[in-house]
Enzyme design. Structure first.
Site, PDB file in Angstrom:
ATOM      1  N   ASP A 140       0.671  -0.780  -0.036  1.00 54.75           N
ATOM      2  CA  ASP A 140       0.146  -0.170   0.013  1.00 54.75           C
ATOM      3  C   ASP A 140       0.903   1.200  -0.209  1.00 54.75           C
ATOM      4  OD1 ASP A 140      -2.257   0.772  -0.073  1.00 54.75           O
ATOM      5  OD2 ASP A 140      -2.573   1.188   1.603  1.00 54.75           O
TER       6      ASP A 140
HETATM    7 MG   LIG Z   1      -3.799   4.814   4.422  1.00 61.08          MG
END
Ligand SMILES: [Mg+2]
Ligand SMILES: Nc1ncnc2c1ncn2[C@@H]1O[C@H](COP(=O)(O)OP(=O)(O)O)[C@@H](O)[C@H]1O
Length: 304
Positions: free
Chosen positions: A199
């Protein structure tokens, strides 16, 4: 009383269903317990901008400022504190305390805390992100707790065909076959044992004082760094179809990160197919952009 941002409620219900609903229901109780445990004397309104966890500024009994983050513990979020511990504040936010059973962390408060996505000079933002990412690719000991990118690739290869059929064969079968072949190859990779972060994007890099920019919110794995590069690229591409500037962006990022262009493009294709199938399964958004991104990667770099 705590308030949970609407984006977090929506994501939890769509992605985690009953488990998400149950977690939202018990969140106030969890926060009360953590208030006693750590001890927290003030909790501010939750930050907007996140999508998965409950994240709020807090003040501790010694008047120091920190951030409380509570995740629904699952395979994705479980190792966030372990990754922060490995980095030990070098290029990333410092972990002050962790309570794995409650999925909770107390983090160093980053101030001013605006994200790198707000920097008007996009080229400069890309340079900053890439040099941070290179620093974060650290080796991990063999006894590490992280999931392996090779294992994830095998799971993708096993799961993609059924998901594709369930979604009603929503894009060219050649794209699906290419993604599955790539995943089978990635599953047998001899990739380096470095800490990767699925991420890593500009929104998860915040302005700070200890260092100008620090990473938050890692979803760590161990394996091929090109896996991270692909996510960064996908997050930087314009939200338009056809996608402008795709080849140039992949080449720029590959050069900044010192990674092979083709390898990154292969991961962009896989991660785009994965996201398209996830979007179709959850009903969270429109899969057309992901499909266009996978196709752009396949065509530009002769993967199909
Ligand atoms: Mg975040
Ligand atoms: N350590 C921190 N210091 C200051 N702000 C933070 C910190 N951690 C998170 N935030 C704020 O909270 C938001 C959501 O946090 P994040 O960890 O990215 O959650 P999510 O997993 O939901 O994306 C961030 O976009 C940022 O605005």
């Amino acid at each position: 009383m705590i308030t949970v941002p609407a984006s977090v409620t929506q994501m939890q219900l769509a992605a985690n269903g009953e488990a998400g609903r149950a977690w939202l229901a018990k969140l106030p109780h969890l926060v009360d317990e953590l208030r006693e445990l750590w001890p927290i004397v003030e909790i501010g309104p939750a930050f907007e901008g996140g999508s998965v966890g409950y994240v709020a500024p807090v003040v501790l009994r010694d008047r120091s400022r920190a951030v409380l983050k509570v995740n629904l513990p699952d395979g994705e979020t479980d190792c966030e504190p372990d990754a922060l511990a490995v980095w030990n504040g070098q290029g990333a936010v410092r972990l002050l305390r962790s309570d794995p059973r409650r999925g909770a962390m107390l983090l160093e408060r980053l101030e001013p805390g605006v994200s790198l996505a707000t920097l008007p000079d996009r080229e400069a933002a890309i340079d900053i992100a890439c040099s941070l990412l290179r620093r974060l690719w650290v080796p991990v000991p063999s006894s590490h707790p992280f999931r392996l990118v090779t294992r994830l690739a095998q799971e993708y290869a096993d799961a993609f065909p059924a998901k594709y059929v369930r979604a009603g064969r929503p894009f060219a079968s050649s794209l699906l076959a290419c993604a599955v072949d790539l995943c089978r190859r990635f599953a047998h990779d001899d990739a380096p044992r470095t800490l990767a972060n699925r991420d890593f994007h500009l929104g998860n890099i915040l302005a700070a004082r200890r260092e100008p920019w620090l990473v938050i919110d890692p979803k760590p794995l161990v394996g091929d760094p090109a896996f991270d590069a692909a996510h960064l690229i996908r997050s930087l591409l314009p939200d338009a179809i056809p996608i402008p500037g795709y080849e140039r962006l992949v080449s720029t990022i590959a050069a900044r990160l010192g990674l092979p262009v083709k390898r990154i493009a292969e991961w962009v294709l896989v991660r785009s197919v994965e996201n398209a199938l996830w979007t179709l399964a959850t009903g969270m958004g429109d899969p057309r952009w992901d499909v266009a991104c996978a196709a752009a990667s396949g065509e530009s770099f002769h993967l199909l």
